[in-house]
Design a protein around this motif. Sequence first.
Motif, PDB file in Angstrom:
ATOM      1  N   LEU A  93      12.353 -13.211 -65.120  1.00  0.00           N
ATOM      2  CA  LEU A  93      10.959 -12.820 -65.340  1.00  0.00           C
ATOM      3  C   LEU A  93      10.105 -14.005 -65.792  1.00  0.00           C
ATOM      4  O   LEU A  93       8.938 -14.115 -65.405  1.00  0.00           O
ATOM      5  CB  LEU A  93      10.872 -11.683 -66.355  1.00  0.00           C
ATOM      6  CG  LEU A  93      11.463 -10.352 -65.899  1.00  0.00           C
ATOM      7  CD1 LEU A  93      11.414  -9.332 -67.024  1.00  0.00           C
ATOM      8  CD2 LEU A  93      10.766  -9.833 -64.656  1.00  0.00           C
ATOM      9  N   TYR A  94      10.672 -14.896 -66.591  1.00  0.00           N
ATOM     10  CA  TYR A  94       9.926 -16.096 -67.010  1.00  0.00           C
ATOM     11  C   TYR A  94       9.618 -16.978 -65.809  1.00  0.00           C
ATOM     12  O   TYR A  94       8.550 -17.577 -65.724  1.00  0.00           O
ATOM     13  CB  TYR A  94      10.690 -16.900 -68.065  1.00  0.00           C
ATOM     14  CG  TYR A  94      10.699 -16.266 -69.433  1.00  0.00           C
ATOM     15  CD1 TYR A  94       9.570 -15.653 -69.952  1.00  0.00           C
ATOM     16  CD2 TYR A  94      11.850 -16.286 -70.212  1.00  0.00           C
ATOM     17  CE1 TYR A  94       9.574 -15.077 -71.207  1.00  0.00           C
ATOM     18  CE2 TYR A  94      11.860 -15.713 -71.473  1.00  0.00           C
ATOM     19  CZ  TYR A  94      10.724 -15.108 -71.965  1.00  0.00           C
ATOM     20  OH  TYR A  94      10.733 -14.542 -73.199  1.00  0.00           O
ATOM     21  N   PHE A  95      10.565 -17.060 -64.883  1.00  0.00           N
ATOM     22  CA  PHE A  95      10.328 -17.868 -63.692  1.00  0.00           C
ATOM     23  C   PHE A  95       9.199 -17.261 -62.858  1.00  0.00           C
ATOM     24  O   PHE A  95       8.331 -17.984 -62.354  1.00  0.00           O
ATOM     25  CB  PHE A  95      11.615 -17.991 -62.866  1.00  0.00           C
ATOM     26  CG  PHE A  95      11.519 -19.022 -61.793  1.00  0.00           C
ATOM     27  CD1 PHE A  95      11.632 -20.365 -62.096  1.00  0.00           C
ATOM     28  CD2 PHE A  95      11.303 -18.655 -60.477  1.00  0.00           C
ATOM     29  CE1 PHE A  95      11.531 -21.324 -61.108  1.00  0.00           C
ATOM     30  CE2 PHE A  95      11.202 -19.610 -59.479  1.00  0.00           C
ATOM     31  CZ  PHE A  95      11.308 -20.948 -59.800  1.00  0.00           C
ATOM     32  N   VAL A  96       9.189 -15.949 -62.722  1.00  0.00           N
ATOM     33  CA  VAL A  96       8.107 -15.268 -62.002  1.00  0.00           C
ATOM     34  C   VAL A  96       6.780 -15.495 -62.733  1.00  0.00           C
ATOM     35  O   VAL A  96       5.756 -15.796 -62.113  1.00  0.00           O
ATOM     36  CB  VAL A  96       8.399 -13.756 -61.863  1.00  0.00           C
ATOM     37  CG1 VAL A  96       7.194 -13.006 -61.332  1.00  0.00           C
ATOM     38  CG2 VAL A  96       9.618 -13.540 -60.966  1.00  0.00           C
ATOM     39  N   GLU A  97       6.810 -15.378 -64.064  1.00  0.00           N
ATOM     40  CA  GLU A  97       5.588 -15.607 -64.852  1.00  0.00           C
ATOM     41  C   GLU A  97       5.062 -17.019 -64.643  1.00  0.00           C
ATOM     42  O   GLU A  97       3.852 -17.227 -64.516  1.00  0.00           O
ATOM     43  CB  GLU A  97       5.855 -15.376 -66.340  1.00  0.00           C
ATOM     44  CG  GLU A  97       4.651 -15.645 -67.212  1.00  0.00           C
ATOM     45  CD  GLU A  97       4.944 -15.567 -68.690  1.00  0.00           C
ATOM     46  OE1 GLU A  97       4.039 -15.931 -69.473  1.00  0.00           O
ATOM     47  OE2 GLU A  97       6.049 -15.172 -69.087  1.00  0.00           O
TER      48      GLU A  97
END
Length: 182
Positions: A93-97
């Motif tokens: 999710l951090y990578f998507v963010e």
Amino acid sequence: MALYELILEQFFTEKPNLKSICLKLADQVHEACAKTAVVISTNPGAVTMANDELLHTLTNEDVIQQLKWEAQKSTNAMFKSLMKYIHRVESILYFVEASRNSDLVLHLQAGEALSKLFFALDRIKYKRLWPRYIADMHELKTSHPQTWRELQDGNISVTKSVIPFVSIGADHACEQLNRRIQ
């Protein structure tokens, strides 16, 4: 999301004083995002201001001490394995963010966390090529400082709108263009 909700429910049961603080801040961010979606030109910094207040509160030393709840609960094996799973999902999710917000630093930090996942999950191509990608990206600071500055300025993602959190990765943008051509 179901796991997050279970953990949050347990956390706020044990730390009720933080629930009201977090709900108030979440409401402020929600209101700022709702206003931004309606009329972005009137106050484009509303989301940033609400987010800054949220971060300021969550980095308060008293709050940080209470947020160390996970470390206190880690003696329970089931809780520990659940949290490991959630942290894996968070890395993704951090990578998507990072892509959605055009954030180079978060992109690299999340990429390093993903690298560990690729090895743990035995993703052969990714575990071979991903560490090289991360190393090459870090090397840009010295070998190509102009490119590094461009990426830091938000050109790591393609932004088609002024609405926050809607940028997409360059590969995704290329796929959209390819689809238009067909």
